[in-house]
Structure formats: structure tokens, C-alpha cells
Design an enzyme around this catalytic site. Structure first.
Site, PDB file in Angstrom:
ATOM      1  CB  CYS A   1       2.687 -29.407 -42.472  1.00 28.46           C
ATOM      2  SG  CYS A   1       2.269 -27.646 -42.564  1.00 28.46           S
TER       3      CYS A   1
ATOM      4  CG  ASP B   1      -0.180 -22.419 -41.478  1.00 31.37           C
ATOM      5  OD1 ASP B   1       0.604 -23.262 -41.005  1.00 31.37           O
ATOM      6  OD2 ASP B   1      -0.303 -22.209 -42.704  1.00 31.37           O
TER       7      ASP B   1
ATOM      8  CG  ASP C   1       3.751 -26.886 -45.562  1.00 32.94           C
ATOM      9  OD1 ASP C   1       2.543 -27.207 -45.620  1.00 32.94           O
ATOM     10  OD2 ASP C   1       4.145 -25.798 -45.101  1.00 32.94           O
TER      11      ASP C   1
END
Length: 701
Positions: free
Chosen positions: A497, A519, A450
């Protein structure tokens, strides 16, 4: 032959399966044609566009393959240089053309006086309809750096047409990949990210048509850039009717200092032309990604469970084990522990950078959990955010100098965190060392990588002529870490991500296996997000979750089947709190996961046809067809209630007209000709909002 070169005329023809691209190398490198196939003898005789008839127009504007800043050139430059004495004009001279292998051409140029050479590369990957281009620069002098102010990967000139329409995506966090088609204005239209990553607000690709193309008809030209940091894409349309697209890393101010003897290689730009509409262009990109970009293109992505929406930061060994057992009972193949497993990570204010198990939540470490997940027959995954740190972390207290920050400026915190400077060798060495120990010690099979904030105060410590190079080099540092991890752990799989889809690009896909699309897990809103995503990127990499109802972000209540059908259009994941699902919901989920595994080869490896776009009517539909047209699956959604006349039959695509197909659930049969000509009679959908259906057809004769 993918490349033909007529040396006397300097004409080069590059051929894909459906198109050809023609350039001519003489005193300059000029564009001739990009479109339908032409024989070489005709291409040799084609004229380059006519010379301007006045002194206010440049003779090379719009027709030069790689325009530079210098001479009578007034368009957007692909190359702009500031030499050591502060001068900028470039005077290009062609020094050679060579054909490298079956499908690769290199045109070499240099500045006539200054110490700079560059090569423009053209390559035709086999078995597809994509062209690749990139550029390599070298400082050939012995003293003083030169500054590459603009250093595009490519300029793609388009043919002259009366009208142009531009397609691109826009959006924001939880609203990525919103497709828009607008008339192309005369002037310069620029899409960009100044954020240090690909971005939610735009994506580095654009498609152009003359206004009449649709999904299956009409000429379309499209190009994309394989860059994961800041980027800039400019479409220029001149009053004289010339149109071209320039793509490159960085943005205005993201300059590169090139020392004597050093080289700089741009990322690859890829381009497609098709007479078969936007759908054919998308399928060409999808095929290219599967065959030539992904590290393991033949694999099918597993059904995953992610614990974030069930637990938030309240992770524990006991809670994760309970969720893992429930997930295994459903048929999940990969269990991923999300944020909250490490350091002092009790909320988003602390712990980033301290990649060791949380002593209070996992007192025995992660290995017992990983071992049980493996015993249950699932792979084991972890969420990580290696490029970030919290000021409240052991890493920051030990190494504040690792942070991307200028000493005389106030550090901007976003989400209570700061960015680590991956353009620096010592930072990427730390990150690689910590990640490799984590993967080895905890037997990690999968990383959700992420990136939850954009750059601020981004510059090189101590300044310098290319202080903002970090907007390019940070992402390249990420690429190097990923490359090393994958080389050491060939079994490791990785999801890209960035707060959802904020780092979706061909550069990351060359090093990862899938992308967290957004998301936003609202099953209705995801239909439009997934529609825009699919313009370039295949379902094989599009991660999509089934989460709880009402949705945690939007509050919308959606039936479980609709949530599954929405997520089954890509790489299926489960993100709900399984402890709260009823026995009936768990049984239905297990049935639908089994159904997804049946259609997964078609969704992840087949050809995608967007039959009905979100927002164009009451229904949305997408179809996947196997490579041999022997099987197909249709996913159909009606997001809102419908009280009008019945929708006409759904005309399918890509089938064998002479074959017959049987519905695997009802047993009904139709010919391929009927399914594509008359259409598939629509299944009966339930009343009310958010109704959906899945139809599987298999060839029987």
C-alpha cells in the site's frame, strides 16, 4: 523449443505459446521480428531493416536491441555512461552468445576500449506468452568509478506500421489507474515517477496497437517493468517509422556509480504480444503474475476486515474486540487493525517509527487481542508504515540521521512525516529487527505495509557522483527487508500500500500477496480504477473493500449489494463501521460474503474478460471463467439510472461451445455457443441509480 539459435547466421528465435521474437547477433545485436510465429529457416533469411540513405540518420536507430550513447546513434539510449575521465561515448563489441537452459539466452558485449561489459538477458518463462529481459553491467577496470547515467532494463523494438496508438494509465491519489488510449506522437513520449516509489500518477507499463484493436481482436504489444522506486519509460517513434520502448529504474539524474569489480543488475522487464486484443494481453500478464511472480500463487486471498474507516485513530482493545466478533459472525477470515495502535499515535502528527503497542489504548499489549482474533477463527493483521517517522517520535529523537534528508537543506514534512532512508544498511537493519520482533511477539499473520508520502531532499549524505541513487536503492532496501521477513516467517502475508495504489508493480508483487488498489472506496468510481488496474494486474491481488454509505470520501449513497458486487471483482474486504450496520445489513453482508467464497476460485484464479468497460455505455460488466471452462461468473453494474431501450444480451467469452450451462440461481440453461454467440439475457435490474447483479453459470453437460 522456446529458444532456437542458428550460430552461422547469428539468428536467435525466442518462442512463447502465441508469438516469437527474433534478433540477429553479428557486429551488433539487431532486431528482426516480433509477432506471429516463423520457422527458423525463414527467420535466418529475413533482412534487418534497410540502411539509411543519408548522413543525418543513424544506421542503428530503431533496430538495435540495446542502443547505447555513442557512434552514429541519435535515438533514445538504453545505456549512457560517464567514464572516469568525463567521456561518455560507448563503442559496443559483441563478445559472445550463449543459451542457458531451455529458455534463456545471454548476449555478452563490452566497450572496445573502456572497462565496461554488459550482458543482455532474454528468457521465456514456461507455460505462457511473456518474454523477460534484463541487463547486467560490470566495471572491469582497476581504478576509478564509472557512472551509469542511463541503465535501462531493456529496449523493445516494434515492427513498422503505418499508425500507432498508445495505452497507459494516469491519475493521482484516490484516482489511480485511469486508462487512456491516445495516438502515439512522432518523437519521445515519456512516462515516469520521480517520487521514489511507483506512483499514483502513472504506472510502469505501456501497450501499443495500430489503432484498431479492441478487447478480443487485433495485434497488441505491451511491456512492463518490475521496479518499485523511481522509474522511466520512453516510447520513441521516429519520422522514419521506427517505434520502440525503453524501460528502466530511476529518472534523469538518478545515476549509479559503479566501482571497479562491481556489478549492477537491472530489474526485469516483461513483454507480451498477442493477436487477440487487449484482453488476451491482460490474461497473459495475469497468468504470468500468478505463475511466476507471486510468492504463493496457488493460495486464495482471505476475506478481510479492516478497522480504519470504523475507528480512525480511536482504536482500543475493547473496540477492536467488538468489531472482531461482528466480523467473525459475517464470515470474515482476516481481521486487520489499522493505524493508531502504536506509540503515542493519537493522530497523524506523532508515533511513526515507535512500533510498540499504545500504552493507553492497549495497556495489556496486542497479544490478548491477537489471541481472541485467532480463537474466533480469523488471522490477525496490523497496519504498519516502516519507511516513515514523525519528528515527534522516539525513533526520530534517537536517530535523526536515519531520515532521508540533506543537512544543509530544509526538511520538507508531508503528512507531518519524514522518509527513512532504506538505501542505508543500518536503517534496514533497524526496520527488520523491529518488524520481526513485532510479528513474533504479537503472532501477526498479515501486514498492511503502507507508504504515505513521496521523496523530497533525496540524496546521499556527503554528496558523491551518484547522490540521487537513493531513488533506486531505497526501494531495493524495502525489497530486502520484505525478503528477509518472508524467509523467517513463511506464514506471514503482506499487502502493498502507498496511500492506496501508489506502489503497484511487479517488483512489489514478487514479495507481497495483494495490493491496496486505492484509498477511494466509492463503489462506482472503483469500477474505472479496477478496469485500469486489470490491464496488467490480476484480480487475485486487487484488494477492494465494502465501506459505509454515504461513502466517506465522495458522499455517494450506494446500495449494499452494489458495494459488494464492486468489491467482489477482486479480493473482498470489509471496511465499514459494523457497529452502525443494521441487523438486515449484517445478514445481507453475511450472505454476500458466503456467495463470494463460492465464486472466489473463479475471480482469483480464473481468466478475466472485460465485457463492458466503464463509461462506454449504461452498463459495466466483467466475467471470470474457470481454467477448464466448467464454471463462470458475471458481475454486472449499472451506475446510473437508465430510461433508454433495453441493453442487448451480454455476449460471454471463454466457454465451451459444445457444453450446456445452468444458472445456479434461476435454473435456466443455455449452450456455450448461445452464450457466446447470441449472449446472456440480462437479469432484471432494480430501478434507479447503482443497480447490479451477479450471475453464476455451471456446466451441466
Amino acid at each position: 523449443m522456446p529458444v532456437e539459435y542458428d550460430e552461422p547466421s547469428g539468428t536467435v528465435v525466442l518462442r512463447t505459446e502465441a508469438t516469437c521474437y527474433v534478433l540477429r547477433v553479428d557486429r551488433a545485436v539487431l532486431h528482426v521480428h516480433w509477432g506471429a510465429h516463423l520457422p527458423l529457416e525463414d527467420a535466418v533469411g529475413l533482412p534487418v531493416r534497410s540502411e539509411p540513405d543519408n548522413s543525418f540518420a543513424g544506421p542503428f536507430d530503431g533496430v538495435e536491441e540495446y542502443p547505447v550513447e555513442g557512434g552514429a546513434r541519435f535515438g533514445v539510449p538504453a545505456l549512457e555512461v560517464r567514464f572516469a575521465d568525463g567521456q561518455s561515448p560507448v563503442e559496443p563489441e559483441v563478445t559472445g552468445v550463449r543459451v542457458v537452459g531451455a529458455g534463456h539466452v545471454v548476449v555478452s558485449l563490452r566497450d572496445r576500449v573502456r572497462p565496461l561489459t554488459w550482458e543482455t538477458h532474454y528468457r521465456v518463462p514456461p507455460d505462457g506468452d511473456v518474454l523477460e529481459r534484463w541487463t547486467e553491467f560490470e566495471h572491469t577496470g582497476t581504478s576509478g568509478p564509472l557512472l551509469l547515467v542511463r541503465h535501462a532494463a531493456a529496449h523493445w523494438p516494434l515492427p513498422r506500421r503505418q499508425r500507432w496508438r498508445m495505452s497507459a494509465v494516469h491519475g493521482g491519489w484516490s484516482d489511480e489507474h485511469r486508462l487512456a488510449r491516445t495516438e502515439l506522437a512522432v518523437g519521445e513520449t515519456t512516462l515516469t515517477s520521480r517520487r521514489g516509489h511507483t506512483g499514483h500518477q502513472a504506472n510502469p507499463w505501456v501497450a501499443l496497437d495500430t489503432g484498431g484493436a479492441d478487447e478480443e481482436h487485433g495485434e497488441v504489444w505491451a511491456t512492463a517493468l518490475a521496479a518499485s522506486g523511481s522509474w522511466r519509460l520512453t516510447v520513441q517513434r521516429t519520422a522514419a517509422g521506427e517505434v520502440g520502448v525503453i524501460l528502466g529504474e530511476g529518472h534523469e539524474g538518478a545515476e549509479i556509480a559503479l566501482a571497479p569489480g562491481r556489478r549492477h543488475v537491472t530489474p526485469v522487464s516483461v513483454a507480451v504480444h498477442s493477436p487477440g486484443g487487449f484482453g488476451a494481453v491482460s490474461r497473459a500478464f495475469h497468468t504470468y503474475v500468478r505463475r511466476h511472480v507471486l510468492p504463493y500463487p496457488g493460495e486464495s486471498r482471505p476475506v478481510l476486515y479492516n478497522s480504519w474507516e470504523a475507528t480512525g485513530f480511536e482504536t482500543s482493545e475493547e473496540g477492536q474486540l467488538r468489531l472482531a466478533r461482528r466480523a467473525a459472525d459475517l464470515g470474515v477470515e482476516l481481521f486487520v487493525v489499522d493505524d493508531g495502535w502504536f506509540g503515542t499515535r493519537d493522530d497523524d502528527r506523532s508515533g511513526l517509527g515507535d512500533w510498540t503497542p499504545h500504552p493507553g489504548r492497549f495497556p495489556r499489549g496486542l497479544r490478548p487481542l491477537a489471541d481472541e482474533v485467532h480463537r474466533l477463527g480469523m488471522a490477525f493483521g496490523l497496519w504498519v508504515e516502516p519507511e516513515m517517522t514523525n519528528p515527534d517520535s522516539e525513533l526520530f529523537r534517537r536517530h535523526p540521521e536515519y531520515v532521508l534528508h540533506l543537512p544543509d537543506r530544509t526538511a520538507t514534512e508531508l503528512r507531518h512525516q519524514l522518509v527513512l532512508d532504506f538505501s542505508r544498511h543500518e536503517v534496514t537493519e533497524w526496520a527488520y529487527g523491529r518488524l520481526r520482533r513485532m510479528v513474533a511477539e504479537h503472532t501477526v499473520d498479515f501486514l498492511k505495509w503502507d507508504f504515505n508520502r513521496s521523496f523530497t531532499e533525496a540524496g546521499a549524505r556527503g554528496g558523491g557522483p551518484d547522490a540521487r541513487r537513493v531513488h533506486i536503492e531505497h526501494a531495493r532496501g524495502v525489497h530486502r527487508v520484505l525478503d528477509r521477513l518472508r524467509a523467517e516467517f513463511p506464514r506471514l502475508r503482506i499487502e502493498s500500500c502507498a496511500g492506496g495504489g501508489g506502489r503497484t508493480d511487479l517488483g512489489m508483487l514478487a514479495r507481497t500477496d495483494q495490493v491496496w488498489t486505492s484509498d477511494n472506496t466509492d463503489a462506482v468510481q472503483r469500477l474505472a480504477i479496477q478496469h485500469g488496474f486489470s490491464q496488467v494486474y490480476p484480480a487475485r491481488v486487487m484488494s477492494a473493500w465494502v465501506t459505509d454509505s454515504p461513502n466517506p470520501l465522495t458522499g455517494r449513497r450506494v446500495p449494499l449489494a452494489f458495494r459488494f458486487h464492486s468489491a467482489m471483482a477482486g479480493v473482498l474486504g470489509i471496511g465499514g463501521d459494523l457497529d452502525r450496520w443494521t441487523p438486515a445489513e449484517l445478514a445481507e453482508a453475511a450472505r454476500l460474503i458466503g456467495l463470494y467464497k463460492d465464486i472466489r476460485p473463479l475471480v482469483q484464479h480464473g481468466h478475466q474478460y472485460r465485457l463492458l468497460a466503464p463509461g462506454d455505455g449504461a452498463l459495466t460488466a466483467v466475467q471470470y471463467v474457470g481454467p477448464d471452462a466448467g464454471q463462470t461468473v458475471v458481475l454486472l453494474w449499472r451506475p446510473g439510472a437508465w430510461f433508454g431501450p433495453a441493453h442487448p444480451p451480454l455476449r460471454l467469452r471463454g466457454l465451451d461451445t459444445g457444453a450446456r450451462y445452468r444458472d445456479e440461481d434461476t435454473g435456466e440453461e443455455w449452450s456455450g455457443a448461445t452464450l457466446m454467440g447470441f449472449g446472456l439475457p440480462l437479469p432484471c435490474l432494480p430501478d434507479g441509480d447503482c443497480a447490479s447483479a451477479l450471475v453464476r453459470l455451471r456446466q451441466v453437460a
